[in-house]
Design an enzyme around this catalytic site. Structure first.
Site, PDB file in Angstrom:
ATOM      1  N   LYS A  81       0.236   6.338  11.844  1.00  0.00           N
ATOM      2  CA  LYS A  81      -0.829   6.860  10.975  1.00  0.00           C
ATOM      3  C   LYS A  81      -2.017   5.902  10.883  1.00  0.00           C
ATOM      4  CE  LYS A  81       1.284   5.348   6.584  1.00  0.00           C
ATOM      5  NZ  LYS A  81       0.291   4.391   6.137  1.00  0.00           N
ATOM      6  N   ASP A  82      -1.829   4.613  11.282  1.00  0.00           N
ATOM      7  CA  ASP A  82      -2.932   3.650  11.250  1.00  0.00           C
ATOM      8  C   ASP A  82      -3.802   3.703  12.503  1.00  0.00           C
ATOM      9  OD1 ASP A  82      -2.053   2.678   8.793  1.00  0.00           O
ATOM     10  OD2 ASP A  82      -0.831   1.093   9.700  1.00  0.00           O
ATOM     11  N   ARG A 129      -6.018  10.617   0.066  1.00  0.00           N
ATOM     12  CA  ARG A 129      -5.227  11.821   0.365  1.00  0.00           C
ATOM     13  C   ARG A 129      -4.201  12.076  -0.723  1.00  0.00           C
ATOM     14  NH1 ARG A 129      -0.146  12.046   1.872  1.00  0.00           N
ATOM     15  NH2 ARG A 129      -0.097   9.803   2.301  1.00  0.00           N
ATOM     16  N   ARG A 130      -3.480  11.029  -1.125  1.00  0.00           N
ATOM     17  CA  ARG A 130      -2.478  11.202  -2.179  1.00  0.00           C
ATOM     18  C   ARG A 130      -3.144  11.537  -3.508  1.00  0.00           C
ATOM     19  NH1 ARG A 130       0.752   5.911   0.001  1.00  0.00           N
ATOM     20  NH2 ARG A 130       2.279   6.970   1.338  1.00  0.00           N
ATOM     21  N   ARG A 151      -4.025  -1.755  -4.074  1.00  0.00           N
ATOM     22  CA  ARG A 151      -3.746  -2.261  -2.730  1.00  0.00           C
ATOM     23  C   ARG A 151      -2.498  -3.113  -2.812  1.00  0.00           C
ATOM     24  NH1 ARG A 151      -7.186  -3.791   1.598  1.00  0.00           N
ATOM     25  NH2 ARG A 151      -5.136  -4.119   2.513  1.00  0.00           N
ATOM     26  N   ARG A 157       3.190  -3.356  -5.074  1.00  0.00           N
ATOM     27  CA  ARG A 157       3.003  -2.033  -5.682  1.00  0.00           C
ATOM     28  C   ARG A 157       4.126  -1.708  -6.671  1.00  0.00           C
ATOM     29  NH1 ARG A 157      -0.297   1.711  -1.527  1.00  0.00           N
ATOM     30  NH2 ARG A 157      -1.441   0.048  -0.499  1.00  0.00           N
ATOM     31  N   CYS A 244      -8.665   7.672   9.259  1.00  0.00           N
ATOM     32  CA  CYS A 244      -7.326   7.800   8.695  1.00  0.00           C
ATOM     33  C   CYS A 244      -7.278   7.490   7.205  1.00  0.00           C
ATOM     34  CB  CYS A 244      -6.332   6.925   9.460  1.00  0.00           C
ATOM     35  SG  CYS A 244      -6.775   5.190   9.523  1.00  0.00           S
TER      36      CYS A 244
END
Length: 319
Positions: A81-82, A129-130, A151, A157, A244
């Site tokens: 995805k990166d 997106r989330r 981040r 997190r 992305c």
């Protein structure tokens, strides 16, 4: 010469090292050669800016690709995805192994599910997106949440939740699986609630395009179904002309009848980060047999999404 160690370029993060270690073991099995990890620091690892601000596209990839180009490593492992959607001519995407769970997950205080979070719950994520999809779901189901931009690595997190700064954080199931921490998940988000990032859960193994022997060896790890699925997803992303880090979700999944694969369904979504406006569409057809067929599937759905006004929901479109 055949027993000379292959050099695998990897980011230094705990997750990158875990997934590169798993690929290294698989490459040892298929080649019979030792594999050594070469740790490389990328711009995305050292910058503290939000991914959306530094461009998102390629920030975790460029340094690894530069090392490949200079011959400092023989191959590199990326979270697919990166990867920017355009493939450089000098590099080959030699293998896309079987995909991990593509879903997003919640790690929340008090083992809460997403829909059980208290009113005003603060949910951390670095992904537009989330944010877009969580806020859209909350609006549709009368939930009161606040998405907070964060981040950091998995430890950082989850610590926001443990320390009481946030009620929950959103992470990728695949990453937690790969580092052995899936038991910390308090809720798996259905793809009907949050579509993952294009390519989420899949790895990309790259090497020099002129190294035919290595391409053939690494190709032993390729999973054809995963490859056509992520190719369709990334084609959708490319056709929307965004990077992305844009608020775009996509997932191609295989529809089966028992053990027989019948069709492929591609779903795409784009939305404003506050969740007020979204465009979500899907298409179902024969499983693509070629790279070009998979690309066409993504382009066709993107064209329909743009016709429904998707371009206006993504902020600045990438040039």
């Amino acid at each position: 010469m055949t027993d000379k160690a292959l050099r695998l370029g990897t980011r230094r993060s705990k997750l990158a090292m875990a997934q590169s270690g798993q690929v290294a073991e698989a490459v040892r099995r298929v080649t019979g050669r030792p594999v050594e990890l070469v740790e490389i620091t990328t711009y995305g690892d050292v910058s503290r800016e939000a991914l959306a601000q530094i461009g998102g596209t390629g920030v975790f990839v460029t340094a690894l690709r530069d090392a490949l180009a200079r011959g400092e490593v023989d191959f590199a492992v990326h979270s697919l995805k990166d990867l920017p959607t355009a493939q450089p001519a000098e590099l080959a995407l030699a293998a896309v192994p079987v995909r991990e769970d593509p879903r997003d997950v919640i790690v929340a205080r008090d083992a809460l599910k997403f829909t059980d979070l208290p009113r005003g719950a603060r949910i951390g994520t670095g992904s537009p997106r989330r944010m877009a999809q969580l806020n859209a779901y909350a609006r549709a189901h009368a939930l009161d949440i606040e998405t907070v931009a964060i981040r950091g690595n998995v430890d950082t997190r989850i610590r926001y939740v443990r320390d009481g700064e946030l009620d929950a954080v959103v992470l990728a199931a695949a990453g937690l699986n790969r580092i052995g921490r899936i038991d910390e998940v308090t809720d798996f988000l259905s793809v009907d609630t949050v579509l993952p990032a294009p390519g989420q859960g899949a790895l990309a193994i790259e090497c020099a395009a002129d190294n035919a022997d290595l391409i053939a060896a690494l190709g032993e790890l390729d999973d054809p179904f995963t490859r056509v699925a992520v190719t369709a997803e990334r084609s959708l992303l490319a056709a929307l002309e965004v990077g992305c880090s844009a608020p775009v979700g996509a997932l191609a999944d295989l529809l089966t009848d028992g053990q027989i694969v019948k069709e492929m369904r591609l779903r795409g979504v784009v939305g404003t980060t506050d969740g007020t406006r979204t465009v979500q569409l899907s298409t179902t057809g024969s499983v693509p047999q070629t790279h070009e067929q998979a690309m066409a599937l993504g382009r066709e759905l993107a064209t329909e999404m743009l016709a429904q006004g998707a371009a206006g929901l993504m902020g600045e479109r990438a040039q």
